[in-house]
Design an enzyme around this catalytic site. Structure first.
Site, short mmCIF file in Angstrom:
data_model
loop_
_atom_site.label_atom_id
_atom_site.label_comp_id
_atom_site.label_asym_id
_atom_site.label_seq_id
_atom_site.Cartn_x
_atom_site.Cartn_y
_atom_site.Cartn_z
N THR A 85 69.22 43.70 28.59
CA THR A 85 67.84 43.97 28.18
C THR A 85 67.50 45.44 28.40
O THR A 85 68.19 46.12 29.17
CB THR A 85 66.85 43.12 29.02
N HIS A 87 65.20 46.62 30.14
CA HIS A 87 64.43 46.82 31.37
C HIS A 87 64.92 48.01 32.18
O HIS A 87 64.16 48.73 32.79
CB HIS A 87 64.51 45.56 32.26
N1 RBF Z 1 64.98 45.14 39.77
C1 RBF Z 1 65.91 45.95 40.31
O1 RBF Z 1 65.69 46.50 41.40
N2 RBF Z 1 67.10 46.20 39.67
C2 RBF Z 1 67.41 45.65 38.46
O2 RBF Z 1 68.52 45.91 37.94
C3 RBF Z 1 66.45 44.80 37.85
N3 RBF Z 1 66.69 44.23 36.64
C4 RBF Z 1 65.74 43.45 36.07
C5 RBF Z 1 65.97 42.92 34.79
C6 RBF Z 1 65.01 42.12 34.20
C7 RBF Z 1 65.29 41.54 32.84
C8 RBF Z 1 63.78 41.87 34.89
C9 RBF Z 1 62.70 41.02 34.25
C10 RBF Z 1 63.55 42.39 36.13
C11 RBF Z 1 64.52 43.18 36.76
N4 RBF Z 1 64.29 43.71 38.03
C12 RBF Z 1 65.22 44.55 38.57
C13 RBF Z 1 63.12 43.33 38.82
C14 RBF Z 1 61.96 44.31 38.68
O3 RBF Z 1 62.23 45.49 39.40
C15 RBF Z 1 60.66 43.68 39.24
O4 RBF Z 1 60.83 43.31 40.59
C16 RBF Z 1 60.20 42.44 38.47
O5 RBF Z 1 60.19 42.71 37.09
C17 RBF Z 1 58.80 41.98 38.93
O6 RBF Z 1 57.85 42.99 38.66
#
Ligand code: RBF
Length: 152
Positions: A85, A87
């Site tokens: 994704t 993100h």
């Molecule tokens: N948080 C991280 O610290 N590292 C990541 O690689 C990461 N990947 C994510 C991928 C997706 C699809 C989503 C939805 C969230 C991810 N998050 C990641 C969490 C993000 O930092 C956060 O805690 C959440 O989206 C809640 O706001």
């Protein structure tokens, strides 16, 4: 010419660490590396406070709240691993900006210790394997900056 540089002197310093629980396998190692480096340079373990947040996206908000809590420096630790994704791009760009703004606005050292990796293997390499430990390097930057800020 007068040169001003910061030394790695942690005696008497209080350090706040904001660390993301997401990818804890990696961030736990970054935290251990940072803690070890701070202690080896004179910071007392009881003067290190670690605040866990759900993921890297939340680091900016919590690190901001930590800027007026009496720390001499703040270290932000997270691991963003590229997935299927977009993100990764959104979070990494906004996080780098918000961490940098926190430092400039508060005038205190706010250190960027976020591992951004294409793969889990790359992230492991940067969390204590063959590419060193980014948590430890973030702690070194924090030590240098905390001392430097008392000199300028
Ligand atoms: N948080 C991280 O610290 N590292 C990541 O690689 C990461 N990947 C994510 C991928 C997706 C699809 C989503 C939805 C969230 C991810 N998050 C990641 C969490 C993000 O930092 C956060 O805690 C959440 O989206 C809640 O706001």
């Amino acid at each position: 010419m007068k040169e001003v540089t910061g030394n790695f002197k942690g005696e008497g310093k209080r350090v706040g660490i904001c660390v993301a629980r997401f990818n804890e396998f990696i961030t736990g190692r970054l935290l251990a590396g940072a803690r070890d480096e701070l202690i080896r340079h004179g910071v007392r373990d009881e003067d290190i406070e670690c605040v866990w947040v759900p993921g890297s996206f939340e680091i900016g908000t919590v690190a901001k709240a930590m800027t007026d809590k009496g720390y001499d420096g703040i270290i932000c630790l997270g691991a963003l691993i590229k997935g299927d994704t977009p993100h990764f791009e959104y979070i990494s760009a906004s996080l780098a900006k918000s961490i940098s703004e926190l430092g400039t606005k508060s005038g205190m050292p706010v250190i960027y210790g976020i591992v951004t990796a294409e793969t889990l293997e790359q992230a492991i390499e940067r969390a204590g394997a063959k590419a060193g430990n980014r948590g430890a390097s973030a702690a070194n930057a924090c030590l240098e900056m905390m001392d430097l800020m008392t000199k300028i």
